[in-house]
Design a protein around this motif. Structure first.
Motif, PDB file in Angstrom:
ATOM      1  N   LEU A   1     -79.608  80.279 -20.511  1.00 40.55           N
ATOM      2  CA  LEU A   1     -78.894  79.108 -20.028  1.00 40.55           C
ATOM      3  C   LEU A   1     -77.781  78.679 -20.999  1.00 40.55           C
ATOM      4  N   PHE A   2     -78.115  78.653 -22.290  1.00 38.68           N
ATOM      5  CA  PHE A   2     -77.106  78.228 -23.271  1.00 38.68           C
ATOM      6  C   PHE A   2     -76.045  79.310 -23.487  1.00 38.68           C
ATOM      7  N   ASP A   3     -76.469  80.554 -23.371  1.00 41.40           N
ATOM      8  CA  ASP A   3     -75.479  81.634 -23.472  1.00 41.40           C
ATOM      9  C   ASP A   3     -74.432  81.488 -22.374  1.00 41.40           C
TER      10      ASP A   3
ATOM     11  N   LEU B   1     -69.366  71.046 -25.707  1.00 38.79           N
ATOM     12  CA  LEU B   1     -70.733  71.564 -25.676  1.00 38.79           C
ATOM     13  C   LEU B   1     -71.786  70.498 -25.962  1.00 38.79           C
ATOM     14  N   SER B   2     -71.366  69.293 -26.159  1.00 40.12           N
ATOM     15  CA  SER B   2     -72.358  68.290 -26.500  1.00 40.12           C
ATOM     16  C   SER B   2     -72.414  67.137 -25.519  1.00 40.12           C
ATOM     17  N   LYS B   3     -71.508  67.124 -24.585  1.00 34.73           N
ATOM     18  CA  LYS B   3     -71.524  65.998 -23.645  1.00 34.73           C
ATOM     19  C   LYS B   3     -72.508  66.260 -22.534  1.00 34.73           C
ATOM     20  N   TRP B   4     -73.686  65.811 -22.794  1.00 32.27           N
ATOM     21  CA  TRP B   4     -74.776  66.174 -21.915  1.00 32.27           C
ATOM     22  C   TRP B   4     -74.742  65.502 -20.563  1.00 32.27           C
ATOM     23  N   GLU B   5     -74.363  64.250 -20.551  1.00 32.45           N
ATOM     24  CA  GLU B   5     -74.563  63.483 -19.333  1.00 32.45           C
ATOM     25  C   GLU B   5     -73.296  63.335 -18.509  1.00 32.45           C
TER      26      GLU B   5
ATOM     27  N   LEU C   1     -80.270  73.195 -37.150  1.00 38.86           N
ATOM     28  CA  LEU C   1     -81.049  74.102 -36.298  1.00 38.86           C
ATOM     29  C   LEU C   1     -80.748  73.826 -34.820  1.00 38.86           C
ATOM     30  N   GLY C   2     -80.184  74.819 -34.134  1.00 35.69           N
ATOM     31  CA  GLY C   2     -79.690  74.597 -32.770  1.00 35.69           C
ATOM     32  C   GLY C   2     -78.315  73.953 -32.878  1.00 35.69           C
ATOM     33  N   CYS C   3     -77.447  74.594 -33.664  1.00 36.13           N
ATOM     34  CA  CYS C   3     -76.154  73.967 -34.022  1.00 36.13           C
ATOM     35  C   CYS C   3     -75.153  74.013 -32.882  1.00 36.13           C
ATOM     36  N   GLY C   4     -75.427  74.819 -31.835  1.00 35.90           N
ATOM     37  CA  GLY C   4     -74.496  74.905 -30.709  1.00 35.90           C
ATOM     38  C   GLY C   4     -73.095  75.253 -31.176  1.00 35.90           C
ATOM     39  N   GLY C   5     -72.105  74.498 -30.691  1.00 37.92           N
ATOM     40  CA  GLY C   5     -70.707  74.767 -31.024  1.00 37.92           C
ATOM     41  C   GLY C   5     -70.293  74.322 -32.411  1.00 37.92           C
ATOM     42  N   GLY C   6     -71.217  73.824 -33.185  1.00 38.09           N
ATOM     43  CA  GLY C   6     -70.964  73.592 -34.614  1.00 38.09           C
ATOM     44  C   GLY C   6     -70.227  72.308 -34.963  1.00 38.09           C
ATOM     45  N   TRP C   7     -70.122  71.379 -34.022  1.00 39.47           N
ATOM     46  CA  TRP C   7     -69.301  70.199 -34.323  1.00 39.47           C
ATOM     47  C   TRP C   7     -70.006  69.223 -35.245  1.00 39.47           C
ATOM     48  N   ILE C   8     -71.316  69.119 -35.168  1.00 39.76           N
ATOM     49  CA  ILE C   8     -72.033  68.231 -36.102  1.00 39.76           C
ATOM     50  C   ILE C   8     -72.038  68.874 -37.494  1.00 39.76           C
TER      51      ILE C   8
ATOM     52  N   LEU D   1     -77.754  77.362 -37.404  1.00 37.57           N
ATOM     53  CA  LEU D   1     -78.582  78.390 -36.754  1.00 37.57           C
ATOM     54  C   LEU D   1     -78.630  78.095 -35.262  1.00 37.57           C
ATOM     55  N   ASP D   2     -78.512  79.144 -34.470  1.00 41.87           N
ATOM     56  CA  ASP D   2     -78.676  78.990 -33.022  1.00 41.87           C
ATOM     57  C   ASP D   2     -79.158  80.320 -32.463  1.00 41.87           C
ATOM     58  N   PHE D   3     -79.903  80.267 -31.356  1.00 44.31           N
ATOM     59  CA  PHE D   3     -80.350  81.555 -30.794  1.00 44.31           C
ATOM     60  C   PHE D   3     -79.389  82.070 -29.732  1.00 44.31           C
ATOM     61  N   SER D   4     -78.334  81.307 -29.453  1.00 42.64           N
ATOM     62  CA  SER D   4     -77.354  81.758 -28.472  1.00 42.64           C
ATOM     63  C   SER D   4     -76.126  82.285 -29.184  1.00 42.64           C
TER      64      SER D   4
ATOM     65  N   GLU E   1     -84.019  81.819 -34.366  1.00 40.21           N
ATOM     66  CA  GLU E   1     -84.761  80.996 -33.431  1.00 40.21           C
ATOM     67  C   GLU E   1     -85.661  79.975 -34.119  1.00 40.21           C
ATOM     68  N   ILE E   2     -85.567  78.741 -33.658  1.00 35.25           N
ATOM     69  CA  ILE E   2     -86.519  77.729 -34.117  1.00 35.25           C
ATOM     70  C   ILE E   2     -87.887  78.148 -33.571  1.00 35.25           C
ATOM     71  N   GLY E   3     -88.878  78.131 -34.405  1.00 37.87           N
ATOM     72  CA  GLY E   3     -90.197  78.634 -33.999  1.00 37.87           C
ATOM     73  C   GLY E   3     -90.527  79.894 -34.785  1.00 37.87           C
TER      74      GLY E   3
ATOM     75  N   SER F   1     -82.135  68.890 -36.470  1.00 37.68           N
ATOM     76  CA  SER F   1     -82.136  69.522 -35.150  1.00 37.68           C
ATOM     77  C   SER F   1     -81.827  68.410 -34.161  1.00 37.68           C
ATOM     78  N   TYR F   2     -80.617  68.448 -33.617  1.00 39.45           N
ATOM     79  CA  TYR F   2     -80.102  67.297 -32.878  1.00 39.45           C
ATOM     80  C   TYR F   2     -79.779  67.694 -31.445  1.00 39.45           C
ATOM     81  N   PHE F   3     -80.309  66.961 -30.485  1.00 44.22           N
ATOM     82  CA  PHE F   3     -80.158  67.308 -29.061  1.00 44.22           C
ATOM     83  C   PHE F   3     -80.716  68.696 -28.798  1.00 44.22           C
ATOM     84  N   VAL F   4     -81.825  69.041 -29.425  1.00 41.75           N
ATOM     85  CA  VAL F   4     -82.388  70.392 -29.264  1.00 41.75           C
ATOM     86  C   VAL F   4     -83.847  70.323 -28.778  1.00 41.75           C
TER      87      VAL F   4
ATOM     88  N   ASN G   1     -85.178  69.818 -25.192  1.00 39.31           N
ATOM     89  CA  ASN G   1     -85.248  70.893 -24.195  1.00 39.31           C
ATOM     90  C   ASN G   1     -86.539  71.703 -24.283  1.00 39.31           C
ATOM     91  N   PHE G   2     -87.381  71.393 -25.261  1.00 39.18           N
ATOM     92  CA  PHE G   2     -88.636  72.142 -25.404  1.00 39.18           C
ATOM     93  C   PHE G   2     -89.712  71.465 -24.550  1.00 39.18           C
ATOM     94  N   LEU G   3     -89.935  71.980 -23.371  1.00 40.70           N
ATOM     95  CA  LEU G   3     -90.847  71.307 -22.442  1.00 40.70           C
ATOM     96  C   LEU G   3     -92.304  71.398 -22.869  1.00 40.70           C
TER      97      LEU G   3
HETATM   98  C1  LIG Z   1     -77.675  70.690 -26.432  1.00 39.25           C
HETATM   99  S1  LIG Z   1     -77.237  71.906 -27.537  1.00 39.25           S
HETATM  100  C2  LIG Z   1     -77.029  70.908 -28.980  1.00 39.25           C
HETATM  101  C3  LIG Z   1     -76.129  71.543 -29.949  1.00 39.25           C
HETATM  102  C4  LIG Z   1     -75.841  70.715 -31.192  1.00 39.25           C
HETATM  103  N1  LIG Z   1     -77.033  70.425 -31.965  1.00 39.25           N
HETATM  104  C5  LIG Z   1     -75.134  69.454 -30.780  1.00 39.25           C
HETATM  105  O1  LIG Z   1     -75.715  68.371 -30.855  1.00 39.25           O
HETATM  106  O2  LIG Z   1     -73.989  69.549 -30.363  1.00 39.25           O
HETATM  107  C6  LIG Z   1     -78.807  72.729 -27.896  1.00 39.25           C
HETATM  108  C7  LIG Z   1     -78.600  73.979 -28.718  1.00 39.25           C
HETATM  109  O3  LIG Z   1     -79.862  74.415 -29.204  1.00 39.25           O
HETATM  110  C8  LIG Z   1     -79.945  75.825 -29.069  1.00 39.25           C
HETATM  111  N2  LIG Z   1     -81.377  76.153 -28.995  1.00 39.25           N
HETATM  112  C9  LIG Z   1     -82.272  75.771 -28.060  1.00 39.25           C
HETATM  113  N3  LIG Z   1     -83.506  76.242 -28.360  1.00 39.25           N
HETATM  114  C10 LIG Z   1     -83.383  76.940 -29.506  1.00 39.25           C
HETATM  115  C11 LIG Z   1     -84.304  77.670 -30.332  1.00 39.25           C
HETATM  116  N4  LIG Z   1     -85.622  77.779 -30.033  1.00 39.25           N
HETATM  117  N5  LIG Z   1     -83.838  78.253 -31.448  1.00 39.25           N
HETATM  118  C12 LIG Z   1     -82.523  78.170 -31.781  1.00 39.25           C
HETATM  119  N6  LIG Z   1     -81.606  77.501 -31.048  1.00 39.25           N
HETATM  120  C13 LIG Z   1     -82.023  76.888 -29.923  1.00 39.25           C
HETATM  121  C14 LIG Z   1     -79.148  76.132 -27.825  1.00 39.25           C
HETATM  122  O4  LIG Z   1     -78.682  77.461 -27.783  1.00 39.25           O
HETATM  123  C15 LIG Z   1     -78.012  75.118 -27.916  1.00 39.25           C
HETATM  124  O5  LIG Z   1     -76.905  75.644 -28.593  1.00 39.25           O
END
Ligand SMILES: C[S@@+](CC[C@H](N)C(=O)[O-])C[C@H]1O[C@@H](n2cnc3c(N)ncnc32)[C@H](O)[C@@H]1O
Length: 264
Positions: A26-28, A45-49, A83-90, A104-107, A127-129, A143-146, A149-151
């Motif tokens: 999904l993130f890829d 990449l961060s404007k969720w809503e 951790l889960g840095c996405g597009g790296g803006w933070i 770090l990001d897994f995408s 990967e976180i985990g 780990s911000y806005f990450v 998504n872990f249900l």
């Molecule tokens: C909503 S984005 C947030 C990105 C960034 N932290 C921000 O606030 O802009 C969530 C990010 O977490 C990454 N992610 C989700 N689960 C992950 C995992 N288990 N390990 C590493 N990255 C993960 C996704 O690929 C995505 O880039």
């Protein structure tokens, strides 16, 4: 210096594999849709809503960075992993505030956006985990806005222990923007107000919800506390930065929380 390498692990539980792979796809896909557009629209990449076309004013970014910096008690001598840095803006915002920072990001496509945005960043595909970092090597982790998504509760707990593992003694981690299950109606109201504000004040493009339908977890604070107490992990629950911040509204909210854990 930067590198991007897949983490090599000898053993991955099946449930971790299944969960991570779906989110990663999904993130890829989302990262790919932003290709070449990310540099100019740096918040995409961060404007969720909300939608394309909304500009985060400097004041909003400042409030968010301040809340993270204070929550983590960041020092200029700290080593930090996003951790889960996405597009790296933070990552880019925090870089001047610490000694070193790694994203770090897994995408891989998200990391590509981070490289476009900020070519000097140190980045790792992992990967976180099952973090590809040594035990007790870092002062701080973010780990911000990450985690929202872990249900799976088991995965959240597993991931928290993994984050703790890579912290030095006395190290801190901030797991940010966790939605409080008991306050979801307040969140919905705040979101509706924000959408109305945006419709009035911006020329809106596509909705990011249509681009990326990431699942979202509501957190039971009581359950989380029981887990942390059981593991004898020191923690603090803090108000989160208001993702709907704008002039005239509170910068911090209590319908989301930041979990700060410390390694003793
Ligand atoms: C909503 S984005 C947030 C990105 C960034 N932290 C921000 O606030 O802009 C969530 C990010 O977490 C990454 N992610 C989700 N689960 C992950 C995992 N288990 N390990 C590493 N990255 C993960 C996704 O690929 C995505 O880039």
């Amino acid at each position: 210096m930067r590198w991007c390498a897949g983490a090599v692990q000898s053993f991955t539980p099946i449930w971790l594999k299944v969960m991570s792979v779906d989110l990663r796809k999904l993130f890829d896909a989302w990262g790919q849709t932003a290709e070449s557009g990310y540099v100019d629209q740096q918040w995409l990449l961060s404007k969720w809503e909300v939608w394309e076309g909304i500009v985060w004013p400097p004041e909003k970014i400042k409030v968010m960075v301040q809340s993270i910096t204070e929550g983590l008690k960041l020092k200029t001598s700290d080593t930090l992993a996003d951790l889960g840095c996405g597009g790296g803006w933070i990552l880019k915002q925090l870089q001047p505030r610490v000694k070193s920072i790694v994203g770090l990001d897994f995408s891989q496509s998200m990391l590509n956006r981070a490289l476009e945005f900020s070519p000097q960043q140190m980045l790792v595909c992992g990967e976180i985990g099952r973090l590809p970092f040594k035990d007790q090597g870092l002062d701080c982790a973010l780990s911000y806005f990450v985690f929202l998504n872990f249900l799976d509760d088991d995965f959240v707990e597993h991931a928290l222990l993994d984050v703790l593992r890579v912290l030095k003694k006395g190290g801190r981690a901030l797991i940010g923007q966790l939605p409080d299950k008991s306050r979801s109606q307040d969140y919905d109201r705040a979101k509706a107000d924000y959408i109305a504000y945006c419709q009035k004040n911006f020329k809106l493009g596509r909705s990011h919800r249509e681009i990326c339908q990431a699942p979202q977890k509501l957190f039971d604070i009581g359950q989380l506390k029981r887990f942390l107490d059981g593991q004898k992990i020191a923690y603090d629950f803090k108000k989160s930065f208001n993702p709907f911040f704008r002039p005239g509204v509170e910068p911090l909210v209590d319908w989301r929380f930041d979990l700060v854990i410390s390694k003793s």
